[in-house]
Write an enzyme that holds these catalytic residues in place. Structure first.
Site, PDB file in Angstrom:
ATOM      1  N   THR A   1     -30.673 -31.503 -27.137  1.00 39.95           N
ATOM      2  CA  THR A   1     -31.229 -30.163 -27.331  1.00 39.95           C
ATOM      3  C   THR A   1     -32.682 -30.132 -26.867  1.00 39.95           C
ATOM      4  O   THR A   1     -33.328 -31.169 -26.721  1.00 39.95           O
ATOM      5  CB  THR A   1     -31.188 -29.741 -28.821  1.00 39.95           C
ATOM      6  N   ASP A   2     -33.182 -28.932 -26.637  1.00 38.85           N
ATOM      7  CA  ASP A   2     -34.606 -28.776 -26.329  1.00 38.85           C
ATOM      8  C   ASP A   2     -35.196 -27.728 -27.271  1.00 38.85           C
ATOM      9  O   ASP A   2     -34.508 -27.244 -28.169  1.00 38.85           O
ATOM     10  CB  ASP A   2     -34.823 -28.432 -24.847  1.00 38.85           C
TER      11      ASP A   2
END
Lengths: 145, 145, 145, 145
Positions: free
Chosen positions: B16-17
């Site tokens: 994820t970011d």
């Protein structure tokens, strides 16, 4: 001749794979560094763009791999703006070795402007569009690249 | 209807970011898992292909992002073979959520066969080409897709 | 006061996670950049070390996370040599923000020298051990930093 | 004998480096998969934990590398709970090959509970602490593993 922003980085050990070359997925991170630096050079850090309530999400990536990069190689990323629309923008990238003569890879990424609250497409903020158009025309607010 | 190989994975936290979605560079790793599984299903693990002295290097990637994946989402990768030439091969990918009804992303990767010693392009080994053609025609050596 | 080598980098977007901070696994890549730069400053690029037929494999990592880094933050890596033995070496790392006053993280990595052909432990090449000892004593072959 | 949760994964191509082995930074992602699966098995997905308004941030990682993993190897992650305090928790990991007899690596991660709004340390929610204690005592809500 198209205006570009130049970023220089080195291939990290973690970015190599068992072929002994930089793994192709890392090029997308390098393109991202390129457009981050371009935003900064155009007068708006991408961090500031998100703080203003916008997200610039990736909708498409094309990448062509011509010549591998090895561990510890210098990678020169030249990033330019391909197309500016009201709700989207396209960046172009060319990756060179340190001689800046041999293209190792090139690619494009397409992006959509979202409101970071609603996550819905929005018209790009006028000041950003203006900054990107100015960059494309005459290389940004600063004298360099 | 095209034959495909199906892989199922989950979005990792590290993938994820700060937008709260899976970062687009990871899709290239997921495509890679898809074609690895397809090779295995066609009768040759990619590891065995390299041990025979061949490399299947990536020459081009196109990827279109339609709907984000979130942390811990199941990702269903459907991989098929687009084109088989003497020295190259093209794979196609579609990424679905677990319902297999909504396409979140799709893409293609082009590859060139290299001799792993000389790193020069070579004609694909006949048994591999035959296996890939058999997979495309009737879904591989095994009964399953 | 221990001699160190300093590396400066920026947190990449791909390195953030959905907590909005740099994911802890990336610190290991930053430590790796630190020791790569230290090797170069001591007179031997790590690439040259591998070309001589040696591998410096990681046998242990400890990392303590005190204060997160955010996207686009500058990360200052200060790397020093903790211990030099005949077959192993230990590096120490401290990560600062650009003020160099606040420690965000610190850690150590232990390494074993291998012969890259046999993949068996070997005594470190004398010239490398000498270079690392010189670095620790007086900061490497170069004057800086 | 300590109760553990078992996760099985395969080494991805992108996870290898030019030594021809899985790069050591990836082990931290595998540990993360291990504790994610343990949370799920204890009755609370980590995703649900964040949705309740908590973050479980990493404050320390120790990892010992004994025997490398190669591309496409199966990795068996056995995760257990080392210590449960009011504001922190420690997980332990052992990585095996598919025989489950040879330990390739082992490690620990320490975590602090944060309120996701304020980002300040908080007492762990009672139901989570109870679930983790139940897991440690008798293997979670489910009958398995």
């Amino acid at each position: 001749m198209e205006r570009f922003c130049e970023s220089v980085l080195r291939v990290r050990y973690v970015e190599t794979d068992q072929m002994g070359i930089a793994h192709h997925a890392n090029y997308l991170s390098w393109y991202e560094i390129g457009r981050t630096d371009l935003c900064r050079e155009a007068g708006f850090s991408y961090r500031a763009i998100e703080e203003k309530g916008y997200l610039l999400v990736v909708t498409q990536v094309n990448s062509r791999y011509r010549k591998p990069f090895l561990y510890d190689d210098q990678v020169v990323v030249q990033t330019s703006i391909g197309q500016i629309a009201s709700r989207s923008i396209l960046f172009r990238y060319r990756l060179f070795d340190s001689s800046r003569k041999v293209v190792h890879a090139d690619g494009e990424t397409s992006h959509l402007w979202l409101d970071s609250g609603t996550r819905r497409p929005v018209t790009a903020p006028a000041e950003l569009t203006a900054a990107f158009e100015r960059f494309r025309r005459d290389g940004g607010d600063s004298e360099s690249p």
